[in-house]
Design a protein around this motif. Sequence first.
Motif, PDB file in Angstrom:
ATOM      1  N   ILE A  76     -21.444   0.391 -10.646  1.00 35.82           N
ATOM      2  CA  ILE A  76     -20.738   1.534 -10.080  1.00 35.82           C
ATOM      3  C   ILE A  76     -19.573   1.002  -9.254  1.00 35.82           C
ATOM      4  O   ILE A  76     -19.769   0.218  -8.326  1.00 35.82           O
ATOM      5  N   THR A  77     -18.370   1.405  -9.603  1.00 33.94           N
ATOM      6  CA  THR A  77     -17.180   0.988  -8.880  1.00 33.94           C
ATOM      7  C   THR A  77     -16.434   2.225  -8.404  1.00 33.94           C
ATOM      8  O   THR A  77     -16.546   3.306  -8.995  1.00 33.94           O
ATOM      9  N   HIS A  78     -15.670   2.073  -7.354  1.00 32.50           N
ATOM     10  CA  HIS A  78     -14.895   3.203  -6.849  1.00 32.50           C
ATOM     11  C   HIS A  78     -13.657   2.703  -6.139  1.00 32.50           C
ATOM     12  O   HIS A  78     -13.516   1.521  -5.822  1.00 32.50           O
ATOM     13  N   GLY A  79     -12.735   3.629  -5.876  1.00 32.06           N
ATOM     14  CA  GLY A  79     -11.479   3.261  -5.239  1.00 32.06           C
ATOM     15  C   GLY A  79     -10.664   4.503  -4.918  1.00 32.06           C
ATOM     16  O   GLY A  79     -11.179   5.624  -4.910  1.00 32.06           O
ATOM     17  N   TRP A  80      -9.383   4.319  -4.680  1.00 32.61           N
ATOM     18  CA  TRP A  80      -8.501   5.413  -4.312  1.00 32.61           C
ATOM     19  C   TRP A  80      -7.127   5.237  -4.964  1.00 32.61           C
ATOM     20  O   TRP A  80      -6.743   4.122  -5.344  1.00 32.61           O
ATOM     21  N   LEU A  81      -6.415   6.342  -5.077  1.00 32.98           N
ATOM     22  CA  LEU A  81      -5.093   6.337  -5.692  1.00 32.98           C
ATOM     23  C   LEU A  81      -4.196   7.307  -4.934  1.00 32.98           C
ATOM     24  O   LEU A  81      -4.565   8.466  -4.734  1.00 32.98           O
ATOM     25  N   ALA A  82      -3.035   6.845  -4.496  1.00 33.99           N
ATOM     26  CA  ALA A  82      -2.065   7.683  -3.788  1.00 33.99           C
ATOM     27  C   ALA A  82      -0.735   7.651  -4.536  1.00 33.99           C
ATOM     28  O   ALA A  82      -0.249   6.573  -4.898  1.00 33.99           O
ATOM     29  N   THR A  83      -0.158   8.840  -4.760  1.00 35.71           N
ATOM     30  CA  THR A  83       1.075   8.951  -5.538  1.00 35.71           C
ATOM     31  C   THR A  83       2.090   9.810  -4.804  1.00 35.71           C
ATOM     32  O   THR A  83       1.740  10.849  -4.240  1.00 35.71           O
ATOM     33  N   GLY A  84       3.343   9.370  -4.824  1.00 35.53           N
ATOM     34  CA  GLY A  84       4.447  10.146  -4.279  1.00 35.53           C
ATOM     35  C   GLY A  84       5.518  10.336  -5.331  1.00 35.53           C
ATOM     36  O   GLY A  84       5.811   9.411  -6.100  1.00 35.53           O
ATOM     37  N   GLU A  85       6.093  11.544  -5.392  1.00 36.31           N
ATOM     38  CA  GLU A  85       7.127  11.838  -6.390  1.00 36.31           C
ATOM     39  C   GLU A  85       8.317  12.542  -5.733  1.00 36.31           C
ATOM     40  O   GLU A  85       8.137  13.412  -4.880  1.00 36.31           O
ATOM     41  N   TYR A  86       9.514  12.155  -6.167  1.00 37.60           N
ATOM     42  CA  TYR A  86      10.710  12.915  -5.832  1.00 37.60           C
ATOM     43  C   TYR A  86      11.083  13.709  -7.073  1.00 37.60           C
ATOM     44  O   TYR A  86      11.439  13.148  -8.109  1.00 37.60           O
ATOM     45  N   LEU A  87      10.949  15.027  -6.996  1.00 38.32           N
ATOM     46  CA  LEU A  87      11.134  15.896  -8.145  1.00 38.32           C
ATOM     47  C   LEU A  87      12.596  16.268  -8.314  1.00 38.32           C
ATOM     48  O   LEU A  87      13.324  16.489  -7.344  1.00 38.32           O
ATOM     49  N   LEU A  88      13.027  16.367  -9.565  1.00 45.81           N
ATOM     50  CA  LEU A  88      14.395  16.741  -9.888  1.00 45.81           C
ATOM     51  C   LEU A  88      14.396  18.102 -10.570  1.00 45.81           C
ATOM     52  O   LEU A  88      13.484  18.436 -11.316  1.00 45.81           O
ATOM     53  N   GLY A  89      15.414  18.895 -10.334  1.00 49.12           N
ATOM     54  CA  GLY A  89      15.635  20.160 -11.037  1.00 49.12           C
ATOM     55  C   GLY A  89      14.538  21.196 -10.977  1.00 49.12           C
ATOM     56  O   GLY A  89      13.840  21.364 -11.963  1.00 49.12           O
ATOM     57  N   PRO A  90      14.378  21.955  -9.897  1.00 54.01           N
ATOM     58  CA  PRO A  90      15.066  21.799  -8.613  1.00 54.01           C
ATOM     59  C   PRO A  90      14.461  20.673  -7.788  1.00 54.01           C
ATOM     60  O   PRO A  90      13.298  20.325  -7.976  1.00 54.01           O
ATOM     61  N   PRO A  91      15.250  20.104  -6.862  1.00 47.51           N
ATOM     62  CA  PRO A  91      14.766  18.970  -6.065  1.00 47.51           C
ATOM     63  C   PRO A  91      13.564  19.338  -5.211  1.00 47.51           C
ATOM     64  O   PRO A  91      13.411  20.473  -4.758  1.00 47.51           O
TER      65      PRO A  91
ATOM     66  N   VAL B 251       9.564  17.368  -3.442  1.00 45.26           N
ATOM     67  CA  VAL B 251       8.672  16.224  -3.314  1.00 45.26           C
ATOM     68  C   VAL B 251       7.246  16.679  -3.635  1.00 45.26           C
ATOM     69  O   VAL B 251       6.900  17.854  -3.495  1.00 45.26           O
ATOM     70  N   ARG B 252       6.419  15.713  -4.063  1.00 42.84           N
ATOM     71  CA  ARG B 252       5.019  15.994  -4.353  1.00 42.84           C
ATOM     72  C   ARG B 252       4.193  14.752  -4.039  1.00 42.84           C
ATOM     73  O   ARG B 252       4.596  13.631  -4.347  1.00 42.84           O
ATOM     74  N   ALA B 253       3.037  14.964  -3.417  1.00 42.91           N
ATOM     75  CA  ALA B 253       2.145  13.856  -3.069  1.00 42.91           C
ATOM     76  C   ALA B 253       0.733  14.184  -3.555  1.00 42.91           C
ATOM     77  O   ALA B 253       0.272  15.322  -3.435  1.00 42.91           O
ATOM     78  N   THR B 254       0.060  13.167  -4.093  1.00 44.37           N
ATOM     79  CA  THR B 254      -1.289  13.337  -4.617  1.00 44.37           C
ATOM     80  C   THR B 254      -2.187  12.232  -4.074  1.00 44.37           C
ATOM     81  O   THR B 254      -1.807  11.061  -4.086  1.00 44.37           O
ATOM     82  N   GLY B 255      -3.369  12.602  -3.591  1.00 44.34           N
ATOM     83  CA  GLY B 255      -4.360  11.629  -3.132  1.00 44.34           C
ATOM     84  C   GLY B 255      -5.664  11.826  -3.883  1.00 44.34           C
ATOM     85  O   GLY B 255      -6.154  12.961  -3.979  1.00 44.34           O
ATOM     86  N   LEU B 256      -6.234  10.746  -4.437  1.00 45.67           N
ATOM     87  CA  LEU B 256      -7.421  10.854  -5.273  1.00 45.67           C
ATOM     88  C   LEU B 256      -8.465   9.808  -4.899  1.00 45.67           C
ATOM     89  O   LEU B 256      -8.128   8.670  -4.545  1.00 45.67           O
TER      90      LEU B 256
ATOM     91  N   MET C  39     -11.877  11.241 -11.267  1.00 39.77           N
ATOM     92  CA  MET C  39     -10.919  11.261 -10.167  1.00 39.77           C
ATOM     93  C   MET C  39     -10.905  12.662  -9.574  1.00 39.77           C
ATOM     94  O   MET C  39     -10.831  13.649 -10.309  1.00 39.77           O
ATOM     95  N   ILE C  40     -10.963  12.739  -8.245  1.00 37.32           N
ATOM     96  CA  ILE C  40     -10.973  14.043  -7.580  1.00 37.32           C
ATOM     97  C   ILE C  40     -10.139  13.957  -6.309  1.00 37.32           C
ATOM     98  O   ILE C  40     -10.198  12.953  -5.584  1.00 37.32           O
ATOM     99  N   GLY C  41      -9.342  14.986  -6.044  1.00 34.66           N
ATOM    100  CA  GLY C  41      -8.500  14.940  -4.858  1.00 34.66           C
ATOM    101  C   GLY C  41      -7.639  16.177  -4.731  1.00 34.66           C
ATOM    102  O   GLY C  41      -7.976  17.254  -5.217  1.00 34.66           O
ATOM    103  N   ALA C  42      -6.478  16.018  -4.093  1.00 35.46           N
ATOM    104  CA  ALA C  42      -5.606  17.152  -3.796  1.00 35.46           C
ATOM    105  C   ALA C  42      -4.155  16.755  -3.982  1.00 35.46           C
ATOM    106  O   ALA C  42      -3.790  15.573  -3.915  1.00 35.46           O
ATOM    107  N   ARG C  43      -3.331  17.777  -4.208  1.00 32.88           N
ATOM    108  CA  ARG C  43      -1.900  17.584  -4.414  1.00 32.88           C
ATOM    109  C   ARG C  43      -1.150  18.615  -3.576  1.00 32.88           C
ATOM    110  O   ARG C  43      -1.514  19.796  -3.550  1.00 32.88           O
TER     111      ARG C  43
END
Length: 245
Positions: free
Chosen positions: A117-132, A134-139, A155-159
Amino acid sequence: MAPARASSADGADTDHDGTPDATEIELGLDPKVVTIPEPLLFDMVRGLGARRGELEVNALVQTVSRGEHLVTGGPELEYVFANGYGVELELPASSKGIDAWKASVQGTLPAIADGMITHGWLATGEYLLGPPGVRATGLYIAAARFDTRWSVLTMIGARVSGRRRGGSGHAGVVNPSVFYDLSGHLTIGVEANSILEGDGTRDLVLLPQIHWQPTRELKLQLGSGAQVDEAGATFLSALRISFMY
């Protein structure tokens, strides 16, 4: 790549995950770390427990049949800067051009149950275009191997997101996958990706898939399934090609 069932003629299997050490070394894997496949559509930075120095370049092509075919995808660059920790740069794109600039960082937490059994975390940041915007996701990522054939990864988390025009929003994200190893080079599985928006709308993808890694340097993932959202149900297909260095 996913492990296969070992036999007495296959030789040593240090991590007892069913893949002989020789096969794992051939595919660029760590014989001391239990290997669990990554889903096709909701890509991780690298597999949990990845080793320092691993470098992968991959590209996803995704098509959705809704009126006219919509094609999306983009190149990704993934690098493991320390054992169990990696970063990713991605350019999500569509027929209209680049949709966002995206960066992710992923970490691996200590394994349990003798590494099965292994586990971990993932964090993502995005700069969105058209229309401009931002978006962030943590899992949170959790993966388990039941035997030398079956494994699961969730994977479970929020955006959260915000745009200059259109305000802000939030969503829950859940991505469970189950895999079955046909051999050390071939895996089949099913991935379910669910995004529940704060306004109650839901985007659900169910994607059966096959993974083939003939050599250490090349991996192909192919899947076809369905996507259901507020606009209805539609056919979805995806192909990811990965090159490891």
